[in-house]
Scaffold this active site. Structure first.
Site, PDB file in Angstrom:
ATOM      1  CB  VAL A 218      -0.954   0.012   1.222  1.00 17.47           C
ATOM      2  CG1 VAL A 218      -1.915  -1.170   1.151  1.00 17.47           C
ATOM      3  CG2 VAL A 218      -0.186  -0.009   2.545  1.00 17.47           C
ATOM      4  CG  ASP A 219       5.002   0.565  -0.604  1.00 20.41           C
ATOM      5  OD1 ASP A 219       4.846   0.617  -1.834  1.00 20.41           O
ATOM      6  OD2 ASP A 219       5.563  -0.407  -0.033  1.00 20.41           O
TER       7      ASP A 219
ATOM      8  CG  HIS B 193      -3.718  -6.097   0.073  1.00 18.35           C
ATOM      9  ND1 HIS B 193      -2.712  -6.794   0.707  1.00 18.35           N
ATOM     10  CD2 HIS B 193      -4.535  -7.040  -0.466  1.00 18.35           C
ATOM     11  CE1 HIS B 193      -2.910  -8.093   0.544  1.00 18.35           C
ATOM     12  NE2 HIS B 193      -4.010  -8.260  -0.161  1.00 18.35           N
TER      13      HIS B 193
ATOM     14  CB  CYS C  78     -16.491   9.353   4.688  1.00 14.97           C
ATOM     15  SG  CYS C  78     -17.914   9.436   5.814  1.00 14.97           S
TER      16      CYS C  78
ATOM     17  CB  CYS D  94     -16.538  12.417   7.047  1.00 13.73           C
ATOM     18  SG  CYS D  94     -17.190  13.027   5.474  1.00 13.73           S
TER      19      CYS D  94
ATOM     20  CB  CYS E 268     -21.593  13.080   6.618  1.00 16.06           C
ATOM     21  SG  CYS E 268     -20.545  11.598   6.655  1.00 16.06           S
TER      22      CYS E 268
ATOM     23  CB  SER F 283       4.573 -12.139  -2.017  1.00 15.33           C
ATOM     24  OG  SER F 283       3.407 -12.553  -1.326  1.00 15.33           O
ATOM     25  CB  SER F 284       5.554 -15.131   2.773  1.00 16.58           C
ATOM     26  OG  SER F 284       4.418 -14.404   3.242  1.00 16.58           O
TER      27      SER F 284
END
Length: 289
Positions: free
Chosen positions: A119-120, A135, A143, A193, A196, A234-235
């Site tokens: 996610v970097d 991911h 939100c 958020c 809202c 990746s494992s």
């Protein structure tokens, strides 16, 4: 985005020996084929982002689950405080030789793109354009009530405004989620958020959550455009990665696995290379260019 210049293969880390025969064998498997690449946390460890598993991983790190995040104000305070303290260090991480090698493979037509469990955003920053972030990404925040999307920077500004007492440690030691362990969360005001007042959640797939169906279809489409699969760093403990492996196996695609330690897919692999992605990927890219 500026285009990185081509890089020579990185020298092996001190104490490591590049397994030249295994790299050559892997290149023979991949040569002449359009390659889909699946990457995991192991490709980003050379950029200073730790992994949950493998060499150097924390021994007792317990990941945040989506169930805990949604059910507990204290868990959300801990998550957001720690994430905020580590965010700037996390986002300051730079692509490494492995990321740049994959960009070169895409640029020269060897690779059809990258499916990443990370996610970097480092693949995008290295120049890769065909990237499916399986991911999600730390760059945006959602939100959960109204669906509004915010930049992480905007949420960081809100946290700074409402928590001016929260100070970063002098020596940041990142956890695998890109956060740090806060000394206290007492008095921490959660971001909300601004449309809202709803609950905010980073646009990432937490443990206990499913990869969105549309995003997985994008990964399947990328794989369908290729005729070999390269797994790097990746494992394959997380099921989303195994699902990609299963799709490749159904089509009888050659599978090459590059990882420091054994993986769940080694028994199915056409070739395996035990080594750091920052060493092996540039060598593979040279063989295949």
């Amino acid at each position: 985005m500026s285009t990185p210049s081509a890089q020579a293969p990185a020298a092996p880390h001190d104490g490591d020996v590049l397994p030249a025969a295994d790299v050559s064998r892997a290149a023979d498997v991949l040569r002449g084929r359009r390659i889909a690449v699946l990457t995991g946390a192991g490709i980003s460890t050379d950029s200073g982002i730790p992994a949950y598993r493998g060499v150097g991983a924390p021994a007792t790190r317990t990941p945040m689950t989506v169930q805990t995040f949604l059910a507990s104000d204290e868990a959300r305070r801990r998550y957001w405080a720690g994430g905020h303290l580590g965010w700037r260090t996390f986002t300051a991480a730079q692509p490494n030789e492995g990321h740049r090698a994959l960009f070169e493979m895409e640029r020269t037509g060897v690779s059809g793109g990258v499916i990443t469990q990370n996610v970097d955003g480092l693949h995008l920053r290295a120049g890769s354009s065909r990237v499916v972030e399986l991911h999600g990404t730390m760059r945006t925040v959602l939100c959960l009530r109204c669906g509004q999307v915010f930049s992480r920077g905007a949420v960081a500004a809100q946290i700074d405004e409402h928590n001016p007492w929260l100070t970063r440690p002098e020596n940041i030691v990142l956890n695998p989620d890109g956060d740090v362990s806060p000394e206290t969360t007492a008095g921490f005001v959660l971001p909300v958020c601004t449309v809202c007042d709803g609950m905010l959640k980073p646009d990432v797939v937490f443990f206990g959550e499913f990869v969105p169906a549309g995003r997985f279809r994008l990964a399947e489409s990328l794989l369908a455009s290729c005729d070999a699969l390269l797994v790097a760093g990746s494992s394959l403990v997380v099921n989303s990665g195994i699902r990609i492996i299963e799709r490749a196996r159904r089509r009888g695609l050659p599978l090459v696995v590059v990882n420091l330690e054994p993986t769940r897919a080694d028994a199915w692999a056409t070739a395996t290379v035990a080594g750091r992605t920052g060493d092996v990927l540039p060598a593979l890219q040279e063989f295949l260019s």
